[in-house]
Motif scaffolding. Sequence first.
Motif, PDB file in Angstrom:
ATOM      1  N   TYR A 147       0.812  -1.222   0.000  1.00 23.66           N
ATOM      2  CA  TYR A 147       0.000   0.000   0.000  1.00 23.66           C
ATOM      3  C   TYR A 147       0.844   1.269   0.000  1.00 23.66           C
ATOM      4  O   TYR A 147       0.372   2.321  -0.407  1.00 23.66           O
ATOM      5  CB  TYR A 147      -1.008  -0.023   1.155  1.00 23.66           C
ATOM      6  N   PRO A 152      -2.691   7.193  -3.740  1.00 22.72           N
ATOM      7  CA  PRO A 152      -4.086   7.381  -3.313  1.00 22.72           C
ATOM      8  C   PRO A 152      -4.983   8.021  -4.388  1.00 22.72           C
ATOM      9  O   PRO A 152      -6.210   7.966  -4.273  1.00 22.72           O
ATOM     10  CB  PRO A 152      -3.972   8.317  -2.101  1.00 22.72           C
ATOM     11  N   SER A 153      -4.391   8.575  -5.431  1.00 25.96           N
ATOM     12  CA  SER A 153      -5.234   9.187  -6.461  1.00 25.96           C
ATOM     13  C   SER A 153      -5.656   8.185  -7.549  1.00 25.96           C
ATOM     14  O   SER A 153      -6.186   8.577  -8.583  1.00 25.96           O
ATOM     15  CB  SER A 153      -4.503  10.371  -7.095  1.00 25.96           C
ATOM     16  N   LEU A 154      -5.441   6.895  -7.285  1.00 24.40           N
ATOM     17  CA  LEU A 154      -5.781   5.896  -8.317  1.00 24.40           C
ATOM     18  C   LEU A 154      -7.272   5.911  -8.677  1.00 24.40           C
ATOM     19  O   LEU A 154      -8.107   6.323  -7.868  1.00 24.40           O
ATOM     20  CB  LEU A 154      -5.378   4.488  -7.856  1.00 24.40           C
ATOM     21  N   SER A 155      -7.573   5.457  -9.896  1.00 26.51           N
ATOM     22  CA  SER A 155      -8.976   5.373 -10.313  1.00 26.51           C
ATOM     23  C   SER A 155      -9.534   3.982 -10.080  1.00 26.51           C
ATOM     24  O   SER A 155     -10.698   3.805  -9.752  1.00 26.51           O
ATOM     25  CB  SER A 155      -9.117   5.653 -11.805  1.00 26.51           C
ATOM     26  N   TYR A 156      -8.696   3.004 -10.295  1.00 25.66           N
ATOM     27  CA  TYR A 156      -9.135   1.617 -10.169  1.00 25.66           C
ATOM     28  C   TYR A 156      -7.900   0.741 -10.063  1.00 25.66           C
ATOM     29  O   TYR A 156      -6.904   0.973 -10.760  1.00 25.66           O
ATOM     30  CB  TYR A 156      -9.941   1.220 -11.411  1.00 25.66           C
TER      31      TYR A 156
ATOM     32  N   THR B 207      -9.240   8.452  -0.173  1.00 22.89           N
ATOM     33  CA  THR B 207      -9.323   8.319  -1.631  1.00 22.89           C
ATOM     34  C   THR B 207     -10.742   8.519  -2.156  1.00 22.89           C
ATOM     35  O   THR B 207     -10.939   8.781  -3.343  1.00 22.89           O
ATOM     36  CB  THR B 207      -8.881   6.913  -2.072  1.00 22.89           C
ATOM     37  N   LYS B 241      -7.318   5.978   5.916  1.00 30.63           N
ATOM     38  CA  LYS B 241      -6.301   6.060   4.869  1.00 30.63           C
ATOM     39  C   LYS B 241      -6.095   4.775   4.098  1.00 30.63           C
ATOM     40  O   LYS B 241      -6.349   3.683   4.593  1.00 30.63           O
ATOM     41  CB  LYS B 241      -4.966   6.455   5.517  1.00 30.63           C
ATOM     42  N   LEU B 242      -5.590   4.943   2.903  1.00 32.44           N
ATOM     43  CA  LEU B 242      -5.295   3.800   2.043  1.00 32.44           C
ATOM     44  C   LEU B 242      -4.332   2.826   2.718  1.00 32.44           C
ATOM     45  O   LEU B 242      -4.507   1.612   2.661  1.00 32.44           O
ATOM     46  CB  LEU B 242      -4.686   4.319   0.728  1.00 32.44           C
ATOM     47  N   ASN B 269     -12.358   3.216  -7.361  1.00 36.33           N
ATOM     48  CA  ASN B 269     -12.182   4.611  -6.939  1.00 36.33           C
ATOM     49  C   ASN B 269     -12.785   5.613  -7.912  1.00 36.33           C
ATOM     50  O   ASN B 269     -12.693   6.814  -7.698  1.00 36.33           O
ATOM     51  CB  ASN B 269     -10.692   4.915  -6.741  1.00 36.33           C
TER      52      ASN B 269
END
Lengths: 190, 446
Positions: A147, A152-156, B207, B241-242, B269
């Motif tokens: 992780y 953290p800005s990922l879409s998928y 996220t 958090k992630l 996401n």
Amino acid sequence: MNIDSFIKTIGKESKPSLDIKIEIDFEIFEDKEKAFLHSLKNVAVEGVVVKKAKIEEKIKELSKDYKNIASIYPFSIRTLNSNDIKDPKELNNVDLSIVKGKFGVCENGAVWIEEEENIHRAIYSICKHLLILLDRDSLVSTMHEAYERIDPSLSYGIFISGPSKTADIEQSLVIGAHGAKFVTVFLIDE
Amino acid sequence: MNHRERAREFLADREYAKWHDEALWFVRMKRDAAAKSVKEWEDLREAAEKIKEHTIEHLGFYLREFAKNASKKGIKVHFAKDAKEHNEIVYSILKKHRVTKVVKSKSMLTEECELNPFLESRGIEVTDTDLGERIVQLRGDRPSHIVLPAIHLKKEQIGKLFEEKLHIEKGNSDPLYLTNEARKDLRDKFLKAQGAITGVNFAVSETGGIVVCTNEGNADLGTSLAKVHIACMGIEKLIPKLKHLGVFTRLLARNATGQPITSYTTHFNSPSKDKEMHIVIVDNGRSEILKNKEHKKALFCIRCGACMNTCPIYRRSGGHSYSYVIPGPIGSVLANARDLKNNGDLAFASTLCGSCTNICPVKIDLHHQLFSYRKEYVQRGYMGFKKRLSYKTASFILRNPFFFLASMKGYKAFYPFLSKMNLWGEGRALPKPAKKSFREIYKEME
């Protein structure tokens, strides 16, 4: 219900002043490749180290009985660029789907896949056989390290650890519930 | 009927009850092996507890953050105060997209809200796609376990069911064959569905995305083929958090089934191209539990189901003996939090052995919670007259030396008669009275 009245019933709106302190002395594998291959075996995945120059040849070997081979990468053997189709339901007959993993996790054999260019998320689960290409030196020990590598800005993104399976009938493990019946990981050696 | 009566029915077939007990114990043993393979296991549990504690103490804040971040990614976020609102929101989204067929992956929340009958009565076909849930749906039954919905059924029963509903060959109850037949039938449903509904394992505030864990890949197949994805979650699914997922993904599958991780751990996401994604966040009584100092810990639950597998009562009474949608120790606690008067029997469906507390990955003090509900049940006067009277009598006798000694003598004298009557309970033997009491021995020693 609107967000304000919803959150009002819950309360607890104060911004936390402190971050959560987590101290875990987690395991680091010395021989990552050995640990990863061992974990793959445990989750019914075939893991093979493949020289970069031999990838196409190895894919051919793997897919000799297959008719429909989909990938967004221009392998000579592919029969379909999955990004070219409109409706993902057309992927229903795909025998082999070739995708790229970002890194593998030694403790559980999971591979992180995050392909921004890919349009159809179905290619990971609709195929009969999923082939994941992974750099040999992209292994991490545990999910904690994993992780840290994910933005953290990922879409998928998806961790895949083995073929689709179920044990819903009398606890008997059956491979191939809805998704891929076979998963192969090529560890690519530069 | 109360839990005791339903448990008695379950136990009527001794061989079946033994089979059920052993099937769950097998899962528990697999969990033990998986947990022992991680040397920092206890640190993980502690970290998970800490994260959950922190999150629910700032839940309003994290919910707002989550909604803000999800909206930025093009996900539509909805809020529902109760089951009715939840069902209406889901229906309105489906209606807008003219959806007539929906595939659903596992979600205990939609069971709690009784979403299926709500949608079906409005002309929408809902197909549960998790194999266990599909079996239960075809039977018109309900899940008896949150992770293993069809654990109460034998393969022969499932074979018969498939013969009738899926027209498979007669007399074949091989799990591989049955699973393949279900796969064929469900693949067709996946291809025809216009909408997909999933549950949520974790929602990450940082996220604005959700994580769904499955072994079958049914959530993946469903959401990637349909044009609209609706994810339904209770407010307690949030984590800040992630990186906290590092802790939970290591605990969840190991504690649930003994696997190192689920086959698919998918991070949704944002919607995929040309598709819509909705998240429905539901309260439905959770904010009330949150206000209860003694019981808010019940909201830490990550639904691994381990407290069921380990519970000596659950294993020997089956999930259907519990009147609430979630069975076992955590289900009893949640049921009591909702309606103690009508679910109070579940506070007593426990030996208070503490095994559930010891196995819980987020350290919910389950048996303490059950014990405290017992107290509350009595204090509020819900206890039946006969039980109340016998406890009152016992309390009076035990506090009074004269009556205490007299009753001991009486017990000794009437033991042969009492042991036949055995008011205490069936299946339990009354302890034999000692030849000499402690008092008598003590006196002799002096």
